[in-house]
Design a protein around this motif. Structure first.
Motif, short mmCIF file in Angstrom:
data_model
loop_
_atom_site.label_atom_id
_atom_site.label_comp_id
_atom_site.label_asym_id
_atom_site.label_seq_id
_atom_site.Cartn_x
_atom_site.Cartn_y
_atom_site.Cartn_z
N ARG A 245 28.96 -5.11 5.38
CA ARG A 245 28.18 -3.87 5.54
C ARG A 245 26.71 -4.15 5.84
NH1 ARG A 245 31.25 -2.61 0.92
NH2 ARG A 245 29.41 -2.84 -0.44
N PHE A 246 26.38 -5.44 5.91
CA PHE A 246 24.98 -5.78 6.20
C PHE A 246 24.66 -5.39 7.65
CE2 PHE A 246 21.94 -9.06 7.79
CZ PHE A 246 20.84 -8.58 7.10
N GLU A 247 23.63 -4.55 7.80
CA GLU A 247 23.35 -3.99 9.12
C GLU A 247 22.17 -4.62 9.81
OE1 GLU A 247 22.87 0.08 8.15
OE2 GLU A 247 25.02 0.49 8.09
N GLY A 248 21.58 -5.59 9.16
CA GLY A 248 20.47 -6.27 9.80
C GLY A 248 19.17 -5.49 9.80
N ARG A 249 19.07 -4.48 8.97
CA ARG A 249 17.83 -3.69 8.94
C ARG A 249 16.69 -4.46 8.28
NH1 ARG A 249 20.27 2.19 7.14
NH2 ARG A 249 21.44 2.57 9.04
N SER A 250 17.04 -5.44 7.46
CA SER A 250 16.03 -6.30 6.86
C SER A 250 16.46 -7.74 7.08
CB SER A 250 15.91 -6.01 5.36
OG SER A 250 17.13 -6.26 4.71
N LYS A 251 15.57 -8.65 6.72
CA LYS A 251 15.94 -10.05 6.85
C LYS A 251 17.10 -10.36 5.90
CE LYS A 251 12.75 -13.13 6.94
NZ LYS A 251 11.54 -13.87 6.50
N LEU A 252 17.95 -11.26 6.37
CA LEU A 252 19.11 -11.61 5.53
C LEU A 252 18.65 -12.15 4.18
CD1 LEU A 252 22.15 -12.06 5.17
CD2 LEU A 252 21.82 -14.34 6.14
N THR A 253 17.61 -12.96 4.21
CA THR A 253 17.16 -13.56 2.94
C THR A 253 16.68 -12.47 1.98
OG1 THR A 253 15.05 -13.94 4.04
CG2 THR A 253 16.55 -15.82 3.86
N THR A 254 15.96 -11.50 2.51
CA THR A 254 15.47 -10.42 1.65
C THR A 254 16.65 -9.64 1.07
OG1 THR A 254 13.52 -10.21 3.03
CG2 THR A 254 14.01 -8.38 1.56
N TRP A 255 17.60 -9.32 1.92
CA TRP A 255 18.80 -8.60 1.48
C TRP A 255 19.55 -9.40 0.42
CZ3 TRP A 255 24.02 -9.93 2.08
CH2 TRP A 255 24.94 -8.90 1.82
N LEU A 256 19.69 -10.70 0.67
CA LEU A 256 20.42 -11.55 -0.27
C LEU A 256 19.69 -11.66 -1.61
CD1 LEU A 256 22.73 -13.51 -0.84
CD2 LEU A 256 21.39 -15.31 0.22
N HIS A 257 18.40 -11.79 -1.55
CA HIS A 257 17.64 -11.90 -2.81
C HIS A 257 17.70 -10.59 -3.58
CE1 HIS A 257 15.25 -15.33 -0.80
NE2 HIS A 257 16.24 -15.82 -1.54
N ARG A 258 17.67 -9.50 -2.85
CA ARG A 258 17.76 -8.20 -3.52
C ARG A 258 19.10 -8.06 -4.24
NH1 ARG A 258 16.15 -2.40 -0.93
NH2 ARG A 258 16.54 -1.17 -2.79
N LEU A 259 20.15 -8.47 -3.52
CA LEU A 259 21.48 -8.42 -4.13
C LEU A 259 21.54 -9.30 -5.37
CD1 LEU A 259 24.80 -8.62 -2.17
CD2 LEU A 259 24.41 -10.24 -4.01
#
Lengths: 408, 213
Positions: free
Chosen positions: B77-91
């Motif tokens: 469901r990752f849509e690339g709206r943010s950097k992958l690293t930011t998304w991963l760290h948030r998760l």
């Protein structure tokens, strides 16, 4: 070579954090799981995410087992409770019910059904003021005419209360009539029981009224005269409290002979359920008890002001003298003796109201309002008055009509 | 669309491996990185963040596994709206915080006192001024002070001071405004500075620096 030293607190902090960060990185590097561990974690995550098995949480299975057992126990208890109250919802529970309010039958009789399946048949030109009508608490007042109540089987701690005049009675059975008749010299109350048992408390004593019997009361004017309160004289008060009802009461349409026999059996069972209430001794009034306490030299003198306050308050209350309301207030007032001021009375009353919840009498709210007024808190006083009126609208017409607070 | 299709569309096979990890939006087409690629590339960072947030918790492996499970489920469901690293760290931060809150809720149910992890969070004893704090010992003292902070301030401090994230990244990770992240960080720094100063740790560092000079 001389290096520049950190001077300020912030600089020293930053220097310290540099070392801390380095130590943290070293620790993370040393603690990080091995490749094999990561591979195992990733494989388990793939399986769990794919739904092949739940995450490796040791408590999940015991928790699910516990939930299953709790659910089973709950179902069994609910089933038992259903059996006690009658299997499944009764016809009365399924019918639409009437709620609190002022009911006037007008020229034609009126039949009301309340939560819990209780019914009230109002004769023509009868007024019934219903303050509470929940399955666990029914609280109403007959202010004019005659009302026949049929009480459905209830739990022992449920309250079914009907007020009229200055006396009260406790209902053991399930069907009775309360009548108020004005003969020109003063109103008189009467109670007749069709089946079940009613216990009437009057003149300091009590009397059990069984099926097909009636209770004649002395003219209510006598009680009013004793109170010395014109407002109270304007309304007739008798309280009917149903306690310890018989669960297997006979149905309404049973033949008269069987009904009578059943009522006798119910009477015997009821006496076993609440024997202490059948032999309850006469209660003293709050003022008398407080005077007795005040006369005792061992009581500290600071209670004198409290005594004055609480002696005036019951005289101001238009519904004082109706037991067990007086007993409740008495308890509150005695609790307040230690405080020696009206704030203590108010705190005690608040405690009583909290403890009794919806069953708290209007008199307690009324006296609490009086206390709030005496300390000059008008908005709070009005709010408490409204609470009191919600409990005893028949006796407290409007906060604005109440007498001014006496200056002590 | 999978990563290989994107690479093929671009006609550059040498970018396939990188495309699986660093998601890019090319002409509106977003490549979805694979689970294996993400966790292999970022597992060190995942562990560091989890370790910072939950501390020396014996259940840290459980937290890591929950992060990987959530990663596996959410990655499509990752849509690339943010950097992958930011998304991963948030998760990762969210899973770690959920673990801490569950643990906090479950603590009152425990009849057997605090866990071993709690013991590591106990405030450190006053430092002997003649001693020299280094490395792990210094870190242990500082973590003792950080443990006394509220969760909101503590997490921001850990992500900033230990993991080196910028306040803007922290705000995005925690779902809070930038100014909120900054104010929490400042408050944490102020509290921690006072705590360290009251126990002589800041002065001790200064004197150590003078000795070295």
């Amino acid at each position: 070579m001389k290096t520049s030293q950190p001077k300020t607190k912030e600089e020293r902090y930053d220097a310290l954090m540099g070392e801390v960060r380095e130590a943290h990185r070293e620790r993370v590097a040393s603690e990080e799981p091995s490749d094999a561990r990561w591979t195992a974690l990733a494989a388990a995550a793939r399986e769990a995410a794919a739904g092949k098995r739940a995450p490796t949480r040791a408590w999940i299975r015991p928790a699910l087992a516990f939930c299953a057992v709790a659910l089973a126990v709950g179902v069994v208890l609910a089933y038992d409770a259903g059996l006690e109250r009658g299997a499944g919802p009764s016809v009365a529970e399924a019918l639409p019910t009437n709620g609190p309010g002022l009911w006037h039958s007008g020229e034609a009789p009126l039949t009301l059904t309340f939560a819990g399946g209780h019914t009230a048949q109002l004769a023509a030109d009868t007024i019934l003021d219903v303050a509470d009508a929940t399955p666990s608490l029914f609280d109403a007042r007959v202010t004019r005419g005659a009302v026949t109540f049929e009480v459905s089987p209830r739990r022992p701690d449920d309250i079914f209360r009907v007020r009229f005049g200055a006396e009260y009675l406790e209902v053991r059975g399930t069907k009775f009539t309360v009548s108020l008749n004005d003969n020109g010299e003063g109103a008189a109350a009467s109670v007749s029981v069709e089946h079940g048992v009613v216990e009437v408390f009057a003149g300091g004593g009590s009397e059990l009224i069984r099926a097909s019997q009636a209770w004649p009361s002395p003219p209510v004017g006598a009680a009013i005269e004793r109170l010395g309160n014109d407002e109270a004289a304007a309304s007739l008060e008798v309280e009917v409290v149903a306690v310890g009802d018989i669960q297997d009461a006979e149905p309404q349409d049973e033949p008269a002979d069987g009904e009578k026999a059943s009522a006798e059996a119910e009477a015997a069972a009821a006496e076993k359920l609440v024997p202490e209430q059948a032999v309850a001794p006469p209660k003293t009034t709050p003022s008398a008890k407080l005077r007795a306490v005040e006369a005792n030299p061992t009581v500290k003198s600071k209670s004198r002001l409290t005594t004055e306050i609480v002696e005036i308050a019951p005289q101001q209350s238009p519904i004082v003298g109706v037991e067990p309301l007086s007993a409740t207030v008495e308890h509150a007032l005695l609790l307040s003796m230690k405080s020696g001021d009206c704030a203590g009375v108010e705190r005690a009353l608040a405690g009583v109201i909290r403890a009794q919840g919806a069953a708290a009498p209007g008199e307690a709210w009324w006296m609490r309002a009086w206390c709030a007024r005496s300390r000059g808190d008008g908005p709070t006083s009005v709010r408490y008055f409204e609470k009191a009126r919600g409990k005893a609208r028949w006796a407290i017409p409007d906060a604005a009509t109440l007498p001014p607070v006496p200056q002590l | 669309m999978d990563a290989m299709a994107v690479a093929g569309w671009r006609g550059d096979s040498t970018r396939v491996q990188r495309m699986t990890v660093e998601t890019e939006a090319v002409h509106g087409v977003v490549a979805t990185p694979t689970f294996d690629a993400v966790y292999r590339e970022h597992r060190g960072r995942i562990f560091a963040v989890v370790r910072s947030v939950v501390g020396a918790d014996p259940d840290i492996d459980d937290v890591l596994q929950l992060v990987l499970i959530e990663l596996h489920r959410s990655l499509p469901r990752f849509e690339g709206r943010s950097k992958l690293t930011t998304w991963l760290h948030r998760l990762t931060v969210n899973v770690a915080l959920q673990h801490l809150r569950k643990k906090k809720r479950g603590r009152w149910l425990s009849f057997f006192g605090s866990s071993a992890a709690d013991d590591t969070l106990e405030p450190a004893a006053p430092v002997n001024e003649t001693g020299r704090l280094e490395g792990r010992e210094l870190l242990r003292h500082v973590e003792g002070a950080v443990a006394a902070l509220s969760e909101k301030k503590r997490v921001v401090w850990q992500l900033y001071e230990l993991e080196g994230f910028e306040p803007a990244e922290i705000g995005e990770m925690l779902g809070i405004p930038l100014n909120t992240a900054r104010s929490r960080l400042l408050a944490a720094r102020r509290d921690l500075t006072d705590w360290l100063e009251a126990r002589g740790l800041l002065e001790l560092r200064a004197s150590q620096g003078e000795d070295e000079a």
